[in-house]
Design a protein around this motif. Structure first.
Motif, PDB file in Angstrom:
ATOM      1  N   MET A 165       0.834  -1.181   0.000  1.00  0.00           N
ATOM      2  CA  MET A 165       0.000   0.000   0.000  1.00  0.00           C
ATOM      3  C   MET A 165       0.881   1.248   0.000  1.00  0.00           C
ATOM      4  N   GLN A 166       0.382   2.285  -0.606  1.00  0.00           N
ATOM      5  CA  GLN A 166       1.124   3.529  -0.686  1.00  0.00           C
ATOM      6  C   GLN A 166       0.353   4.624   0.027  1.00  0.00           C
ATOM      7  N   ASP A 167       1.089   5.481   0.743  1.00  0.00           N
ATOM      8  CA  ASP A 167       0.467   6.607   1.410  1.00  0.00           C
ATOM      9  C   ASP A 167       0.285   7.727   0.396  1.00  0.00           C
ATOM     10  N   GLN A 168      -0.943   8.217   0.277  1.00  0.00           N
ATOM     11  CA  GLN A 168      -1.195   9.310  -0.642  1.00  0.00           C
ATOM     12  C   GLN A 168      -1.656  10.547   0.116  1.00  0.00           C
ATOM     13  N   GLY A 169      -1.172  10.680   1.340  1.00  0.00           N
ATOM     14  CA  GLY A 169      -1.483  11.850   2.150  1.00  0.00           C
ATOM     15  C   GLY A 169      -0.537  12.988   1.842  1.00  0.00           C
ATOM     16  N   ARG A 170      -0.484  13.948   2.748  1.00  0.00           N
ATOM     17  CA  ARG A 170       0.335  15.140   2.574  1.00  0.00           C
ATOM     18  C   ARG A 170       1.819  14.793   2.616  1.00  0.00           C
ATOM     19  N   SER A 171       2.609  15.462   1.795  1.00  0.00           N
ATOM     20  CA  SER A 171       4.049  15.248   1.765  1.00  0.00           C
ATOM     21  C   SER A 171       4.674  15.763   3.063  1.00  0.00           C
ATOM     22  N   SER A 172       5.783  15.176   3.453  1.00  0.00           N
ATOM     23  CA  SER A 172       6.456  15.639   4.670  1.00  0.00           C
ATOM     24  C   SER A 172       7.469  16.743   4.361  1.00  0.00           C
ATOM     25  N   ARG A 173       7.521  17.189   3.117  1.00  0.00           N
ATOM     26  CA  ARG A 173       8.445  18.248   2.708  1.00  0.00           C
ATOM     27  C   ARG A 173       7.702  19.359   1.978  1.00  0.00           C
ATOM     28  N   THR A 174       8.199  20.583   2.109  1.00  0.00           N
ATOM     29  CA  THR A 174       7.633  21.695   1.356  1.00  0.00           C
ATOM     30  C   THR A 174       8.227  21.710  -0.052  1.00  0.00           C
ATOM     31  N   LYS A 175       7.756  22.633  -0.874  1.00  0.00           N
ATOM     32  CA  LYS A 175       8.278  22.772  -2.231  1.00  0.00           C
ATOM     33  C   LYS A 175       9.776  23.047  -2.237  1.00  0.00           C
TER      34      LYS A 175
END
Length: 128
Positions: A1-11
């Protein structure tokens, strides 16, 4: 399974501290790469009280021409604009060009999501 939530890094690469745990609705899965082979299907649970039928492999397509739909055998995967390697590996996705008994057909359905391959007849000149 893959997490498709918010990234842990900014742009710009800075770290974002998580404000909550991973949730079930943020889960994803790897894509189903439907192959041209003996038919094989898999049922997976979807959101709500539903299931999806994934086509893991198939050798038939429903081809529509002038309002008439006919079930025909797939002879070959000629081109796949999603990825040039998909045509070499005989992977069928939406937009792929298939060679059938009736001529060249472009896939209009998503076989990894619906479990079937629907296509329409197109004029296609294979590149030599």
């Amino acid at each position: 399974m893959q997490d498709q939530g918010r990234s842990s890094r900014t742009k710009t690469g800075g770290r974002i501290h998580p404000h909550g745990n991973k949730k079930k609705h943020q889960l994803g899965s790897s894509p189903t790469e439907t192959q041209f082979d003996d038919p094989s299907y898999k049922a997976v649970d979807a959101r709500g009280n539903t299931t999806k039928i994934r086509a893991l492999a198939t050798d038939v397509t429903n081809v529509t021409e002038d309002g008439e739909t006919e079930r025909v055998e797939i002879e070959n995967v000629v081109n796949n604009p999603a990825n040039p390697n998909y045509a070499r590996r005989n992977i069928i996705t939406k937009g792929a060009i298939l060679e059938t008994e009736l001529g060249f057909a472009r896939v209009t359905s998503r076989p990894g999501q619906t479990g079937q391959v629907n296509a329409i007849i197109v004029d296609y000149e294979p590149e030599e």
